[in-house]
Write a protein that holds these residues in place. Structure first.
Motif, PDB file in Angstrom:
ATOM      1  N   ASP A  79       2.358  90.417 -32.840  1.00 25.15           N
ATOM      2  CA  ASP A  79       3.182  91.223 -33.753  1.00 25.15           C
ATOM      3  C   ASP A  79       2.730  92.677 -33.758  1.00 25.15           C
ATOM      4  O   ASP A  79       2.424  93.263 -34.799  1.00 25.15           O
ATOM      5  CB  ASP A  79       3.127  90.649 -35.179  1.00 25.15           C
ATOM      6  CG  ASP A  79       3.919  89.355 -35.310  1.00 25.15           C
ATOM      7  OD1 ASP A  79       4.512  88.933 -34.299  1.00 25.15           O
ATOM      8  OD2 ASP A  79       3.943  88.776 -36.405  1.00 25.15           O
ATOM      9  N   ASP A  81       4.527  95.259 -32.323  1.00 20.75           N
ATOM     10  CA  ASP A  81       5.626  96.183 -32.048  1.00 20.75           C
ATOM     11  C   ASP A  81       5.644  97.384 -32.989  1.00 20.75           C
ATOM     12  O   ASP A  81       6.092  98.470 -32.609  1.00 20.75           O
ATOM     13  CB  ASP A  81       6.972  95.446 -32.134  1.00 20.75           C
ATOM     14  CG  ASP A  81       7.153  94.436 -31.010  1.00 20.75           C
ATOM     15  OD1 ASP A  81       6.410  94.551 -30.011  1.00 20.75           O
ATOM     16  OD2 ASP A  81       8.001  93.535 -31.139  1.00 20.75           O
ATOM     17  N   ASP A  82       5.179  97.196 -34.218  1.00 24.75           N
ATOM     18  CA  ASP A  82       5.216  98.285 -35.194  1.00 24.75           C
ATOM     19  C   ASP A  82       3.941  99.122 -35.208  1.00 24.75           C
ATOM     20  O   ASP A  82       3.821 100.049 -36.020  1.00 24.75           O
ATOM     21  CB  ASP A  82       5.462  97.721 -36.606  1.00 24.75           C
ATOM     22  CG  ASP A  82       6.849  97.101 -36.734  1.00 24.75           C
ATOM     23  OD1 ASP A  82       7.753  97.543 -36.008  1.00 24.75           O
ATOM     24  OD2 ASP A  82       7.018  96.183 -37.553  1.00 24.75           O
ATOM     25  N   TYR A  83       2.994  98.815 -34.339  1.00 23.97           N
ATOM     26  CA  TYR A  83       1.768  99.601 -34.284  1.00 23.97           C
ATOM     27  C   TYR A  83       2.054 100.966 -33.653  1.00 23.97           C
ATOM     28  O   TYR A  83       2.927 101.089 -32.794  1.00 23.97           O
ATOM     29  CB  TYR A  83       0.698  98.885 -33.465  1.00 23.97           C
ATOM     30  CG  TYR A  83       0.064  97.700 -34.160  1.00 23.97           C
ATOM     31  CD1 TYR A  83       0.427  97.340 -35.440  1.00 23.97           C
ATOM     32  CD2 TYR A  83      -0.904  96.924 -33.523  1.00 23.97           C
ATOM     33  CE1 TYR A  83      -0.143  96.257 -36.081  1.00 23.97           C
ATOM     34  CE2 TYR A  83      -1.488  95.839 -34.146  1.00 23.97           C
ATOM     35  CZ  TYR A  83      -1.103  95.509 -35.424  1.00 23.97           C
ATOM     36  OH  TYR A  83      -1.680  94.433 -36.047  1.00 23.97           O
ATOM     37  N   PRO A  84       1.315 102.012 -34.045  1.00 28.55           N
ATOM     38  CA  PRO A  84       1.581 103.350 -33.500  1.00 28.55           C
ATOM     39  C   PRO A  84       1.151 103.469 -32.045  1.00 28.55           C
ATOM     40  O   PRO A  84       0.353 102.662 -31.546  1.00 28.55           O
ATOM     41  CB  PRO A  84       0.723 104.250 -34.400  1.00 28.55           C
ATOM     42  CG  PRO A  84      -0.384 103.365 -34.865  1.00 28.55           C
ATOM     43  CD  PRO A  84       0.234 102.001 -35.037  1.00 28.55           C
ATOM     44  N   TRP A  87      -2.600 102.667 -30.294  1.00 29.28           N
ATOM     45  CA  TRP A  87      -3.366 101.838 -31.224  1.00 29.28           C
ATOM     46  C   TRP A  87      -4.482 101.091 -30.501  1.00 29.28           C
ATOM     47  O   TRP A  87      -4.403 100.811 -29.308  1.00 29.28           O
ATOM     48  CB  TRP A  87      -2.455 100.846 -31.935  1.00 29.28           C
ATOM     49  CG  TRP A  87      -1.873  99.782 -31.043  1.00 29.28           C
ATOM     50  CD1 TRP A  87      -0.686  99.839 -30.367  1.00 29.28           C
ATOM     51  CD2 TRP A  87      -2.454  98.517 -30.717  1.00 29.28           C
ATOM     52  NE1 TRP A  87      -0.487  98.692 -29.649  1.00 29.28           N
ATOM     53  CE2 TRP A  87      -1.556  97.858 -29.833  1.00 29.28           C
ATOM     54  CE3 TRP A  87      -3.641  97.866 -31.072  1.00 29.28           C
ATOM     55  CZ2 TRP A  87      -1.810  96.596 -29.318  1.00 29.28           C
ATOM     56  CZ3 TRP A  87      -3.891  96.605 -30.560  1.00 29.28           C
ATOM     57  CH2 TRP A  87      -2.982  95.981 -29.696  1.00 29.28           C
ATOM     58  N   TYR A 120      -2.714  98.122 -26.337  1.00 26.17           N
ATOM     59  CA  TYR A 120      -1.393  97.779 -25.814  1.00 26.17           C
ATOM     60  C   TYR A 120      -1.460  97.103 -24.448  1.00 26.17           C
ATOM     61  O   TYR A 120      -0.697  96.177 -24.175  1.00 26.17           O
ATOM     62  CB  TYR A 120      -0.535  99.041 -25.735  1.00 26.17           C
ATOM     63  CG  TYR A 120       0.854  98.786 -25.179  1.00 26.17           C
ATOM     64  CD1 TYR A 120       1.829  98.162 -25.964  1.00 26.17           C
ATOM     65  CD2 TYR A 120       1.184  99.156 -23.874  1.00 26.17           C
ATOM     66  CE1 TYR A 120       3.095  97.915 -25.465  1.00 26.17           C
ATOM     67  CE2 TYR A 120       2.455  98.905 -23.370  1.00 26.17           C
ATOM     68  CZ  TYR A 120       3.401  98.293 -24.160  1.00 26.17           C
ATOM     69  OH  TYR A 120       4.649  98.039 -23.653  1.00 26.17           O
ATOM     70  N   THR A 163      -2.843 101.044 -37.889  1.00 29.41           N
ATOM     71  CA  THR A 163      -2.129 101.104 -39.153  1.00 29.41           C
ATOM     72  C   THR A 163      -1.286 102.367 -39.218  1.00 29.41           C
ATOM     73  O   THR A 163      -0.084 102.321 -39.308  1.00 29.41           O
ATOM     74  CB  THR A 163      -3.116 101.081 -40.336  1.00 29.41           C
ATOM     75  OG1 THR A 163      -4.132 102.083 -40.134  1.00 29.41           O
ATOM     76  CG2 THR A 163      -3.782  99.720 -40.428  1.00 29.41           C
ATOM     77  N   LYS A 164      -1.941 103.507 -39.119  1.00 30.51           N
ATOM     78  CA  LYS A 164      -1.211 104.763 -39.165  1.00 30.51           C
ATOM     79  C   LYS A 164      -1.901 105.745 -38.239  1.00 30.51           C
ATOM     80  O   LYS A 164      -3.117 105.892 -38.254  1.00 30.51           O
ATOM     81  CB  LYS A 164      -1.162 105.323 -40.589  1.00 30.51           C
ATOM     82  CG  LYS A 164      -0.369 106.626 -40.694  1.00 30.51           C
ATOM     83  CD  LYS A 164      -0.354 107.131 -42.118  1.00 30.51           C
ATOM     84  CE  LYS A 164       0.438 108.436 -42.233  1.00 30.51           C
ATOM     85  NZ  LYS A 164       0.431 108.966 -43.604  1.00 30.51           N
TER      86      LYS A 164
END
Length: 219
Positions: A79, A81-84, A87, A120, A163-164
């Motif tokens: 999961d 896909d939403d990581y910057p 990352w 990644y 996270t960000k």
């Protein structure tokens, strides 16, 4: 990878344990049938640890190249896909193989507790040669009893930027180099405080202008 192997006492662990670091995979039943499916890899359900989602990947006949004659076990972060962009998650982890005969776990980890970097391009880390198949398949060793076995993982996240993340980019020759802001009905002396605000976009980035008008006050 060099392995450090030791024994651990039996632990009463439930799924979703509050620390989020220790997870025992539900026992594989009819484990021998996995080798007959034709799939090299079999995955556990997804579990959470340290606010990240993971799964275990088991290779019953060993992972290709280096795992021939062994059982291979890997930890995979999922999961993502939403990581910057850019990352990474740095992790120390251990694997557990349950010994049904002695009611304890065989603990397997990198020598020296080496930290592994998930990113990644590398979402899986583990061991090609976790245990020789001859050892694992022998019921007297306790790992595979009545065609059932169980694996676990203990995870410690050392640091993470998944996270960000902020990215600074420079535009050498922007197509729009100036912005004109026209203010209509500018404040009069009757207005004590007026705040003007405007938003505009240049090269895909949003910018904001503020102008605060305060009427001077004299005693």
């Amino acid at each position: 990878m060099k392995l450090a192997i030791k024994w651990g006492r039996s632990r009463n662990v439930e799924k979703g344990y509050s620390s989020g670091s220790f997870h025992i995979y539900d026992p594989f039943r009819s484990f021998s049938l996995l080798s007959e499916t034709g799939n090299e890899q079999h995955e556990s359900g997804i579990f959470e640890a340290w606010d990240k989602k993971w799964k275990l990947c088991v290779y019953p006949k060993g992972k290709k190249k280096n795992g021939d004659g062994y059982i291979s076990l890997y930890l995979q972060i999922v999961d993502i896909d939403d990581y910057p962009v850019g990352w990474e998650v740095n992790v120390k982890f251990s694997f557990f193989v349950y010994d049904h005969v002695h009611d304890k776990y065989l603990v397997v980890q990198d020598v020296g507790g080496k930290v592994r970097r998930f990113h990644y391009m590398k979402t899986q880390w583990g061991f090609d040669q976790l245990l020789p198949l001859s050892t694992f398949n022998n019921p007297s060793n306790g790992y595979l009893v009545n065609d059932t076995c169980a694996f676990g993982a203990e995870i410690f996240v050392i640091n993470s930027n998944a996270t960000k993340r902020e990215c600074l980019s420079m535009v050498k020759d922007p197509t729009t180099k100036t912005y004109t802001w026209r203010i209509n009905n500018f404040a009069s002396e009757k207005d004590k405080l007026v705040i003007y605000f405007d938003e505009f976009t240049i090269e895909g980035s949003k910018w904001y202008l503020y102008y605060i008008y305060v009427v001077p006050f004299y005693f």
